[in-house]
Scaffold this motif. Structure first.
Motif, PDB file in Angstrom:
ATOM      1  N   THR A 295       0.746  -1.059  -0.100  1.00 35.52           N
ATOM      2  CA  THR A 295       0.035   0.198   0.079  1.00 35.52           C
ATOM      3  C   THR A 295       1.050   1.204  -0.069  1.00 35.52           C
ATOM      4  O   THR A 295       1.711   1.505   1.048  1.00 35.52           O
ATOM      5  N   ASP A 296       1.006   1.930  -1.067  1.00 36.17           N
ATOM      6  CA  ASP A 296       1.608   3.177  -1.052  1.00 36.17           C
ATOM      7  C   ASP A 296       0.799   4.283  -0.306  1.00 36.17           C
ATOM      8  O   ASP A 296      -0.242   4.375  -0.591  1.00 36.17           O
ATOM      9  N   LEU A 297       1.533   4.854   0.748  1.00 37.93           N
ATOM     10  CA  LEU A 297       0.529   5.828   1.508  1.00 37.93           C
ATOM     11  C   LEU A 297       0.458   7.214   0.565  1.00 37.93           C
ATOM     12  O   LEU A 297      -0.336   8.005   1.185  1.00 37.93           O
ATOM     13  N   GLY A 298       0.879   7.434  -0.473  1.00 41.30           N
ATOM     14  CA  GLY A 298       0.495   8.449  -1.072  1.00 41.30           C
ATOM     15  C   GLY A 298       1.384   9.843  -0.598  1.00 41.30           C
ATOM     16  O   GLY A 298       2.456   9.589   0.265  1.00 41.30           O
ATOM     17  N   LEU A 299       0.950  11.101  -1.080  1.00 42.61           N
ATOM     18  CA  LEU A 299       1.919  12.380  -0.670  1.00 42.61           C
ATOM     19  C   LEU A 299       0.831  13.159   0.303  1.00 42.61           C
ATOM     20  O   LEU A 299      -0.380  12.699   0.106  1.00 42.61           O
ATOM     21  N   LEU A 300       1.487  14.118   1.115  1.00 39.08           N
ATOM     22  CA  LEU A 300       0.432  14.780   1.849  1.00 39.08           C
ATOM     23  C   LEU A 300      -0.127  15.840   1.336  1.00 39.08           C
ATOM     24  O   LEU A 300      -1.328  16.324   1.622  1.00 39.08           O
ATOM     25  N   GLY A 301       0.427  16.227  -0.003  1.00 34.25           N
ATOM     26  CA  GLY A 301      -0.372  17.113  -0.743  1.00 34.25           C
ATOM     27  C   GLY A 301       0.153  18.541  -0.106  1.00 34.25           C
ATOM     28  O   GLY A 301       1.012  18.759   0.456  1.00 34.25           O
ATOM     29  N   ASN A 302      -0.504  19.783  -0.897  1.00 31.44           N
ATOM     30  CA  ASN A 302       0.118  21.268  -0.606  1.00 31.44           C
ATOM     31  C   ASN A 302       1.441  21.359  -0.824  1.00 31.44           C
ATOM     32  O   ASN A 302       2.087  22.080   0.105  1.00 31.44           O
ATOM     33  N   GLY A 303       1.943  20.863  -2.020  1.00 32.83           N
ATOM     34  CA  GLY A 303       3.408  21.113  -2.285  1.00 32.83           C
ATOM     35  C   GLY A 303       4.298  20.210  -1.422  1.00 32.83           C
ATOM     36  O   GLY A 303       5.658  20.231  -1.843  1.00 32.83           O
ATOM     37  N   TRP A 304       3.864  19.072  -0.959  1.00 30.06           N
ATOM     38  CA  TRP A 304       5.168  18.201  -0.142  1.00 30.06           C
ATOM     39  C   TRP A 304       5.545  17.051  -1.260  1.00 30.06           C
ATOM     40  O   TRP A 304       4.519  16.326  -1.722  1.00 30.06           O
ATOM     41  N   GLY A 305       6.529  17.114  -1.393  1.00 29.67           N
ATOM     42  CA  GLY A 305       6.931  16.104  -2.528  1.00 29.67           C
ATOM     43  C   GLY A 305       7.376  14.633  -2.082  1.00 29.67           C
ATOM     44  O   GLY A 305       7.591  13.754  -3.123  1.00 29.67           O
ATOM     45  N   SER A 306       7.710  14.487  -0.745  1.00 33.54           N
ATOM     46  CA  SER A 306       8.134  13.310  -0.441  1.00 33.54           C
ATOM     47  C   SER A 306       7.610  12.870   0.877  1.00 33.54           C
ATOM     48  O   SER A 306       7.091  13.727   1.696  1.00 33.54           O
ATOM     49  N   VAL A 307       7.400  11.668   1.487  1.00 33.33           N
ATOM     50  CA  VAL A 307       7.275  11.306   2.771  1.00 33.33           C
ATOM     51  C   VAL A 307       8.067  10.095   3.491  1.00 33.33           C
ATOM     52  O   VAL A 307       8.687   9.573   2.719  1.00 33.33           O
TER      53      VAL A 307
ATOM     54  N   ILE B 237       6.080  -1.246   7.825  1.00 34.12           N
ATOM     55  CA  ILE B 237       6.334   0.060   6.903  1.00 34.12           C
ATOM     56  C   ILE B 237       7.668  -0.183   6.552  1.00 34.12           C
ATOM     57  O   ILE B 237       8.724  -0.180   7.170  1.00 34.12           O
ATOM     58  N   THR B 238       7.890   0.483   5.249  1.00 41.53           N
ATOM     59  CA  THR B 238       9.030   0.452   4.548  1.00 41.53           C
ATOM     60  C   THR B 238       9.135   1.804   3.726  1.00 41.53           C
ATOM     61  O   THR B 238       8.228   2.264   3.231  1.00 41.53           O
ATOM     62  N   ASN B 239      10.357   2.325   3.820  1.00 45.13           N
ATOM     63  CA  ASN B 239      10.563   3.712   2.889  1.00 45.13           C
ATOM     64  C   ASN B 239      11.385   3.248   1.616  1.00 45.13           C
ATOM     65  O   ASN B 239      12.312   2.556   1.677  1.00 45.13           O
TER      66      ASN B 239
ATOM     67  N   PHE C  43      13.458  -0.450  -1.380  1.00 43.05           N
ATOM     68  CA  PHE C  43      13.165  -0.284   0.002  1.00 43.05           C
ATOM     69  C   PHE C  43      14.087  -0.246   0.742  1.00 43.05           C
ATOM     70  O   PHE C  43      14.897  -1.310   0.933  1.00 43.05           O
ATOM     71  N   PHE C  44      14.693   0.950   1.348  1.00 39.66           N
ATOM     72  CA  PHE C  44      15.972   1.156   1.967  1.00 39.66           C
ATOM     73  C   PHE C  44      15.930   0.780   3.566  1.00 39.66           C
ATOM     74  O   PHE C  44      16.883   0.556   4.129  1.00 39.66           O
ATOM     75  N   ASN C  45      14.672   0.873   4.190  1.00 42.55           N
ATOM     76  CA  ASN C  45      14.766   0.550   5.245  1.00 42.55           C
ATOM     77  C   ASN C  45      13.426   0.063   5.741  1.00 42.55           C
ATOM     78  O   ASN C  45      12.370   0.568   5.148  1.00 42.55           O
ATOM     79  N   ALA C  46      12.979  -0.625   6.784  1.00 42.70           N
ATOM     80  CA  ALA C  46      11.888  -1.082   7.602  1.00 42.70           C
ATOM     81  C   ALA C  46      11.859  -0.389   8.749  1.00 42.70           C
ATOM     82  O   ALA C  46      12.649  -0.690   9.712  1.00 42.70           O
ATOM     83  N   THR C  47      11.010   0.457   9.277  1.00 41.55           N
ATOM     84  CA  THR C  47      10.909   1.100  10.541  1.00 41.55           C
ATOM     85  C   THR C  47      10.176   0.742  11.890  1.00 41.55           C
ATOM     86  O   THR C  47      10.170   1.187  12.819  1.00 41.55           O
TER      87      THR C  47
ATOM     88  N   GLY D  24      11.143   8.372  -2.603  1.00 43.32           N
ATOM     89  CA  GLY D  24      10.526   9.386  -1.765  1.00 43.32           C
ATOM     90  C   GLY D  24       9.031   8.982  -1.242  1.00 43.32           C
ATOM     91  O   GLY D  24       8.236   9.610  -0.791  1.00 43.32           O
ATOM     92  N   HIS D  25       8.584   7.955  -1.500  1.00 46.89           N
ATOM     93  CA  HIS D  25       7.139   7.325  -0.869  1.00 46.89           C
ATOM     94  C   HIS D  25       7.537   6.262   0.164  1.00 46.89           C
ATOM     95  O   HIS D  25       8.548   5.759   0.230  1.00 46.89           O
ATOM     96  N   ALA D  26       6.588   6.388   1.014  1.00 48.66           N
ATOM     97  CA  ALA D  26       6.494   5.299   2.024  1.00 48.66           C
ATOM     98  C   ALA D  26       5.257   4.313   1.960  1.00 48.66           C
ATOM     99  O   ALA D  26       4.400   4.474   1.279  1.00 48.66           O
ATOM    100  N   TYR D  27       5.593   2.972   2.377  1.00 50.73           N
ATOM    101  CA  TYR D  27       4.574   1.947   1.985  1.00 50.73           C
ATOM    102  C   TYR D  27       4.207   0.937   3.292  1.00 50.73           C
ATOM    103  O   TYR D  27       5.110   0.788   4.152  1.00 50.73           O
ATOM    104  N   LEU D  28       3.015   0.524   3.440  1.00 50.63           N
ATOM    105  CA  LEU D  28       2.587  -0.441   4.252  1.00 50.63           C
ATOM    106  C   LEU D  28       2.455  -1.675   3.566  1.00 50.63           C
ATOM    107  O   LEU D  28       1.808  -2.022   2.597  1.00 50.63           O
ATOM    108  N   VAL D  29       3.158  -2.467   4.234  1.00 51.00           N
ATOM    109  CA  VAL D  29       3.004  -4.038   3.486  1.00 51.00           C
ATOM    110  C   VAL D  29       2.280  -4.952   4.679  1.00 51.00           C
ATOM    111  O   VAL D  29       2.716  -5.071   5.703  1.00 51.00           O
ATOM    112  N   THR D  30       1.451  -5.761   3.895  1.00 45.70           N
ATOM    113  CA  THR D  30       0.537  -6.554   4.575  1.00 45.70           C
ATOM    114  C   THR D  30       0.790  -7.787   4.071  1.00 45.70           C
ATOM    115  O   THR D  30       0.762  -8.172   3.021  1.00 45.70           O
ATOM    116  N   PRO D  31       1.152  -8.772   5.059  1.00 45.71           N
ATOM    117  CA  PRO D  31       1.035 -10.489   4.645  1.00 45.71           C
ATOM    118  C   PRO D  31      -0.126 -10.825   4.229  1.00 45.71           C
ATOM    119  O   PRO D  31      -1.253 -10.462   4.978  1.00 45.71           O
ATOM    120  N   VAL D  32      -0.157 -11.778   3.202  1.00 45.62           N
ATOM    121  CA  VAL D  32      -1.533 -12.414   2.794  1.00 45.62           C
ATOM    122  C   VAL D  32      -1.542 -13.824   3.647  1.00 45.62           C
ATOM    123  O   VAL D  32      -0.543 -14.671   3.620  1.00 45.62           O
TER     124      VAL D  32
END
Length: 408
Positions: free
Chosen positions: A31-43, A368-370, A355-359, A374-382
């Motif tokens: 799951t791509d968390l997306g961006l915050l909007g209002n000019g923010w380019g990364s999360v 969660i992994t970054n 994916f450079f780290n899982a925090t 510049g995007h962050a992701y939620l990873v869910t096991p099936v």
């Protein structure tokens, strides 16, 4: 119905030992968390809770979570990483969220003035949607907040006299702040806490010695932040004057995860320790062979863990000069590179970032992994078939009990 109950009991007993034995699912959803909007380019994601709410911060003018212009704004998502909401600052120009508990309370650090990075800061607690961030205050100078327990006890650090950093623990629900000391040196910082007030972090154990620089040691405390004790990791301990270490998280079983390093020579190795404060480094060779000619480096960091000791973190190998995210199985065993996992909703070869780290990782195995994009992701096991069978047995048992109760 009696026959059904006996069948469920038999199946659950047979499957039980194996359903939780697999350290990793065969497949995952991304799951791509997306961006915050209002000019923010990364999360950048820093933590999550049992329902998959994720916290972190949006940023600009930088990469991999770092902004060259101190341009940051804290965020929190809804369950399962859905819907990103900005968390207001405490009146200053930036904020970062660093932890969240299962009640949805978020902690982090915010500037209180428009001057950065030298402006004043305070740790804050945000009690959920529609609330206003509340300053945790300080015992002297600027403060930060790094972690929160299920009952709202917060840990972090504040700046004391002489520009030293001192670890603190609050009362429940972000209450009064208490200094928890050091290991004999001048500085300490707390990063994790459980509901009993057992705190972990890093503290100086001497202010000077054979070398001019002081050394830091991962620590744990007793209940309510009492009695700070050093964590001993095999291969990295107090017998070496050039050892530095940090403890980043503690789970409900008292297991601790962090990183131990030689002061000169490497960036260290991820470790997992028990409630007795004795730890071991994670076996990076679970990930494969790293043999190569000439000088090279193989290091890792332990950043988060869940109640069965699954660790989330990152490792670095000289060959591609990049950090890679990893997760482990139970008790820190069986490390797997997140970049090698199978994602059911991402075609093979469709990704051109790492994916450079899982925090962080929760008790459902979500983590969660970054990404370097510049995007962050939620990873869910099936869930695997055995786990689904356990769920079906459980639901069947509840239906049988309900009908039996109605008939009675």
């Amino acid at each position: 119905m009696k026959m059904f109950a006996r069948l469920c009991a038999t199946l659950c007993a047979a499957v039980g030992p194996f359903a939780g034995s697999a350290a990793h699912a065969a497949d995952y959803t991304l799951t791509d968390l997306g961006l915050l909007g209002n000019g923010w380019g990364s999360v950048y994601a820093t933590g999550l809770n049992a329902s998959g709410q994720v916290v972190g911060y949006a940023y600009n003018d930088g990469t991999n979570g770092n902004s060259a212009t101190d341009s940051y704004l804290a965020f929190v998502t809804g369950a399962n990483g859905q819907g990103m909401t900005a968390i207001p600052t405490l009146g200053g120009s930036w904020s970062k969220a660093t932890g969240i508990n299962d009640s949805g309370w978020v902690v982090g650090t915010s500037a209180t003035t428009t001057s950065t990075p030298s402006g004043d800061t305070r740790g804050f607690v945000y009690e959920g949607h529609g609330a206003v961030p509340r300053s945790l205050g300080t015992l002297a100078g600027p403060s930060t907040a790094n972690g929160i327990s299920a009952n709202g006890r917060v840990v972090g650090a504040y700046t004391a006299h002489g520009e030293t950093q001192r670890a603190y623990l609050t009362d429940a629900n972000g209450g009064a702040m208490h200094d928890i000391g050091t290991l004999g040196g001048a500085n300490s910082t707390a990063y994790g806490v459980d509901s009993d007030g057992r705190v972990v972090g890093s503290a100086q154990y001497r202010s000077s010695g054979t070398f001019s620089s002081p050394r830091d040691r991962a620590f744990m405390t007793n209940y309510n932040g009492d009695v700070m004790m050093p964590i001993a990791v095999a291969g990295y301990d107090m017998s070496g004057v050039d050892t530095n270490s940090v403890a980043n998280a503690i789970n409900s079983e008292g297991q601790i995860v962090g990183t131990s390093a030689s002061y000169v020579g490497d960036r260290g190795r991820a470790f997992i320790a028990g409630r007795d404060g004795v730890g071991r480094v994670l076996n990076l060779y679970d990930l494969g062979s790293f043999e190569m000619h000439g000088a090279w480096e193989l290091t890792s960091q332990g950043l988060g863990l869940n109640s069965i000791g699954q660790v989330a973190g990152s490792y670095f190998f000289t060959v591609n000069m990049m950090d890679h995210a990893f997760i482990s199985g139970a008790n820190g065993l069986g490390l797997v590179d997140v970049n090698t996992l199978s994602f059911t909703n991402l075609a093979a070869g469709a990704r051109d970032w790492l994916f450079f780290n899982a925090t962080g990782i929760n008790d459902s195995g979500q983590f969660i992994t970054n990404g370097t994009n510049g995007h962050a992701y939620l990873v869910t096991p099936v869930p695997e078939p055995a786990a689904l069978l356990m769920m079906a047995c459980g639901l069947g048992w509840l239906v049988w009990r309900r009908r039996a109760s109605i008939n009675a």
